[in-house]
Design an enzyme around this catalytic site. Structure first.
Site, PDB file in Angstrom:
ATOM      1  N   ALA A  66      20.650  62.496  66.144  1.00 21.56           N
ATOM      2  CA  ALA A  66      20.393  63.072  64.830  1.00 21.56           C
ATOM      3  C   ALA A  66      20.407  64.587  64.918  1.00 21.56           C
ATOM      4  O   ALA A  66      20.381  65.172  66.008  1.00 21.56           O
ATOM      5  CB  ALA A  66      19.047  62.588  64.311  1.00 21.56           C
ATOM      6  N   GLY A 105      20.544  58.236  67.030  1.00 18.93           N
ATOM      7  CA  GLY A 105      21.251  57.845  65.826  1.00 18.93           C
ATOM      8  C   GLY A 105      22.705  57.537  66.068  1.00 18.93           C
ATOM      9  O   GLY A 105      23.308  56.725  65.342  1.00 18.93           O
ATOM     10  N   GLU A 108      22.755  54.035  67.147  1.00 18.49           N
ATOM     11  CA  GLU A 108      22.393  53.212  65.992  1.00 18.49           C
ATOM     12  C   GLU A 108      23.571  53.069  65.029  1.00 18.49           C
ATOM     13  O   GLU A 108      23.740  52.026  64.388  1.00 18.49           O
ATOM     14  CB  GLU A 108      21.177  53.811  65.293  1.00 18.49           C
ATOM     15  CG  GLU A 108      19.894  53.638  66.117  1.00 18.49           C
ATOM     16  CD  GLU A 108      18.689  54.323  65.513  1.00 18.49           C
ATOM     17  OE1 GLU A 108      17.677  53.653  65.278  1.00 18.49           O
ATOM     18  OE2 GLU A 108      18.770  55.544  65.279  1.00 18.49           O
ATOM     19  N   GLU A 128      14.628  58.589  71.598  1.00 16.50           N
ATOM     20  CA  GLU A 128      13.742  59.212  70.615  1.00 16.50           C
ATOM     21  C   GLU A 128      12.306  59.359  71.102  1.00 16.50           C
ATOM     22  O   GLU A 128      11.578  60.240  70.637  1.00 16.50           O
ATOM     23  CB  GLU A 128      13.761  58.395  69.316  1.00 16.50           C
ATOM     24  CG  GLU A 128      15.015  58.563  68.483  1.00 16.50           C
ATOM     25  CD  GLU A 128      16.137  57.626  68.894  1.00 16.50           C
ATOM     26  OE1 GLU A 128      17.118  57.524  68.146  1.00 16.50           O
ATOM     27  OE2 GLU A 128      16.021  56.988  69.971  1.00 16.50           O
TER      28      GLU A 128
END
Length: 691
Positions: A66, A105, A108, A128
């Site tokens: 992210a 992310g 993901e 994370e």
């Protein structure tokens, strides 16, 4: 090829729509990236010429996570969930083509593709937890449905990066591509999936293979309780995996979202995100351009084969750089090399590298009894006794022996490097490289520039630190540099506390609860109370003197501030308690108790105050550099962000008021630093300060 936006392109090659993301440096999931992906997938799905879709990234990596800088800000553009839903619900097979790293992310997103193909050098992970967060875009629910509960839990709790071959074995990726042919291989794979009418596999439709039981989750918590202490994210991740095991996907996603929000808003995550950026900022040195030349270091000399010298040597050997170790006596050299070998053999037995690699590493070490063998090395690091006369003698000899241009480094933890450099004819080549013990384990190096140290030597030292896997902070010359200078203030106040009647175990417990692995008196017992103590000169003036006079030397002989059993388990000592009460009575101060909060203030606020002086003197470049030193060298808890971040979090006005109060009560040692006072009055924090 059509540009969707400034970072996203869409092209149809044959019957495959290829979406290419190019947002340097790591294709992070910024709002611009999310918008580009959403629009590109929307267009690719609607294009009748395309029967399959490939997502690939330009540059050195797949989506590496992210955009952390957006955390806490107002949402804008397409959400990540909208992008993922678009991918997963596509009527055409979607293939994610992975190179570099697919992290956070990024992974993901890849998990919402129907298939994944990766080059062998690629790595995947959900790290994370290192930011005080959990994977908040379905990672906690999708990864267990591929890898099983325990493997997914391990990956997320450790934040580990998993190699492509292991990802293939667990089903996280479906195929491997050639290192230089990822695009072509991914297109061919997508064509094959479309031609075969392969199912549009949705991970969200799967159940969790190899689910963990309630008892297994409980055992996992118990086994890791010490490691997780103070951190909120690990427990939240465990709860998410429990939800993945026991709930339908949609309900598991709801649980993930419910747990994610409080973590983002927590002070612990804010601190860990701060540390993430601080670790990148510490390498930026004002006044030393990025293109500053470096000195090639192909060989290293180390003086001293003791614990520190041997550990320093291992760092370079691990990076493939040959090392010559010089000792004064053969038995000391043999003993030191035997310890290095034992360390390597233990690492090999623990699976860190093959046993055969022990000999290769030992083969890079040459033992010697003569400094003359340093004539051709590129860097010499001395790790001899912490005495100025000995250091000067060594550097005088090195100056005569070492080739022009060689870097002459001292591992001193406190001595004046300008004075050491003064005995050489090349002070521009002299620098401090303060490794922390054990040097082969501890991550930090204080790189200490003296008045005449050249930019090339500084840049080489910083880059070499990175090469050997360390994090380096550039500091200036002063007694104790940054870390030990601040530690001395804490040590002073710890002694003052017990002389006023606080018990050593009360002080240690307060710091333990704050987040340190151990307190100052436990550390003293571990190191040995008699280090630097001379029996003939002792007059029983301090509690430590009295303990040493009673032959209480610490863990090594079973008695120090604490008593120890045969397994070195500690317990409060009645002997120490009696001595503490005696000193407290002599102090003239009324007997009282101390709260944990007061003890923490008394220990931490002097460190913060000293940090302010260090900043104002220019001995550290940034307040965040001080924090990096304390987190990596002194076990400051990462979830508190370092002493200077902690001060900003509390508020400098609060700290200034307390220091002023303590100055009035106890004396000038508590006088607030001018910088701290000024910033407090201006309503600012240390993070805003630039000298």
């Amino acid at each position: 090829m059509a540009a969707i936006n400034e970072v996203t392109d869409l092209a149809v090659e044959g019957a495959v729509a290829v979406i290419t993301l190019n947002s340097p440096p790591v294709n992070a999931l910024s709002s611009t990236v999310r918008d580009g992906l959403y629009e590109a997938f929307e267009a690719a799905i609607a294009d009748p010429a395309a029967t399959a879709i490939v997502l690939i990234c330009a540059g050195r990596t797949f989506i590496a996570g992210a955009d952390i800088s957006e955390f806490g800000g107002a949402a804008k553009g397409a959400s990540l969930f909208e992008v993922q839903n678009m991918m997963e619900s596509s009527s055409k097979p979607v293939v994610a083509a992975i190179h570099g790293t697919a992290l956070g992310g990024g992974l993901e997103v890849a998990l919402c593709a129907h298939y994944r193909i990766a080059v062998p050098s690629a790595k995947c992970g959900l790290p994370e937890v290192n930011l005080g967060l959990l994977p908040g875009a379905g990672g906690t629910q999708r990864l267990p449905r591929i890898a099983g509960a325990r493997r997914a839990l391990d990956m997320m709790i450790t934040g580990s990066h998993v190699a492509a071959a292991d990802c293939l074995a667990m089903g996280l990726v479906d195929a491997l591509a050639g290192e230089g042919t990822l695009r072509a291989d991914a297109i061919a794979y997508a064509e094959q999936m479309a031609a075969e009418g392969a199912p549009l596999t949705k991970i969200s439709d799967r159940s969790v293979p190899e689910p963990m039981t309630v008892d297994e989750f409980a055992a996992f918590r118990t086994a890791n309780a010490k490691k997780f202490r103070g951190f909120k994210a690990p427990e939240a991740i465990i709860k998410c995996v429990e939800a993945a095991v026991s709930l339908p996907f949609a309900e598991g996603m709801a649980a993930e979202r419910a747990l994610f929000g409080p973590l983002v808003a927590s002070s612990e995550s804010a601190a860990q995100r701060y540390v993430f950026f601080a670790e990148r900022e510490v390498w930026k040195i004002p006044g030393i351009p990025a293109d500053t030349a470096t000195i090639p270091v192909a060989s290293v000399g180390v003086i001293g084969a003791g614990t520190m010298g041997g550990g320093i040597a291992m760092n370079f050997v691990n990076a493939g750089i040959p090392v010559t170790i010089v000792e004064t006596k053969q038995d000391a050299l043999d003993r030191g090399l035997a310890v290095v070998r034992a360390n390597y053999e233990r690492s090999a037995r623990n699976g860190r590298f093959p046993l055969a690699d022990v000999e290769r590493r030992m083969g890079l070490i040459t033992g010697s009894l003569s400094l003359d063998d340093f004539a051709d090395v590129d860097l010499v690091i001395e790790a001899v006794f912490e005495r100025m006369d000995i250091k000067k003698e060594v550097f005088t000899k090195l100056d005569a022996i070492c080739k022009p241009g060689a870097i002459l480094a001292t591992n001193t933890s406190a001595l004046n490097i300008d004075e050491i450099a003064s005995v050489t004819t090349r002070p521009e080549s002299v620098i401090g490289l303060h490794f922390f013990s054990p040097a082969n384990v501890m991550r930090l190096i204080e790189v200490v520039r003296a008045d005449h140290t050249s930019n090339e030597v500084i840049n080489t030292s910083m880059q070499m630190s990175k090469k050997i896997g360390k994090i380096a902070a550039l500091v200036g010359v002063c007694p104790g540099f940054v870390g030990n200078r601040m530690l001395a203030q804490r040590a002073r106040e710890a002694q003052a506390l017990i002389e006023e009647g606080a018990m050593p175990w009360e002080v240690d417990e307060a710091l333990y609860e704050f987040g340190f692995a151990m307190g100052p008196f436990q550390m003293s017992d571990l190191a040995g109370l008699d280090i630097g103590w001379v029996k003939e000169n002792s007059a029983g003036l301090t509690i430590r003197d009295r303990l040493c006079e009673l032959d209480r030397r610490g863990q090594k002989n079973g008695a120090g501030y604490y008593d120890y059993d045969a397994n070195r388990n500690q317990s409060p000592s009645p002997v120490t308690e009696a001595i503490v009460r005696e000193f407290a009575a002599k102090s003239g101060k009324p007997a009282r108790t101390f709260t944990s909060a007061e003890i923490v203030e008394r220990l931490v606020y002097p460190m913060i105050n000293e940090g302010a002086k260090i900043l104002e003197e220019g001995k550290a470049i940034r307040s965040s550099d001080i924090d990096i030193i304390w987190i990596n060298g002194y076990n400051w808890p990462a979830y508190r962000g370092g002493p200077m971040f902690y001060a900003d979090h509390i508020g400098l006005d609060t700290i200034f008021a307390r220091l002023t109060e303590l100055e009035a009560q106890s004396g000038p040692q508590w006088k607030p630093a001018p910088l701290l006072e000024r910033l407090a009055n201006e309503g600012k924090g240390f993070a805003s300060y630039r000298r």
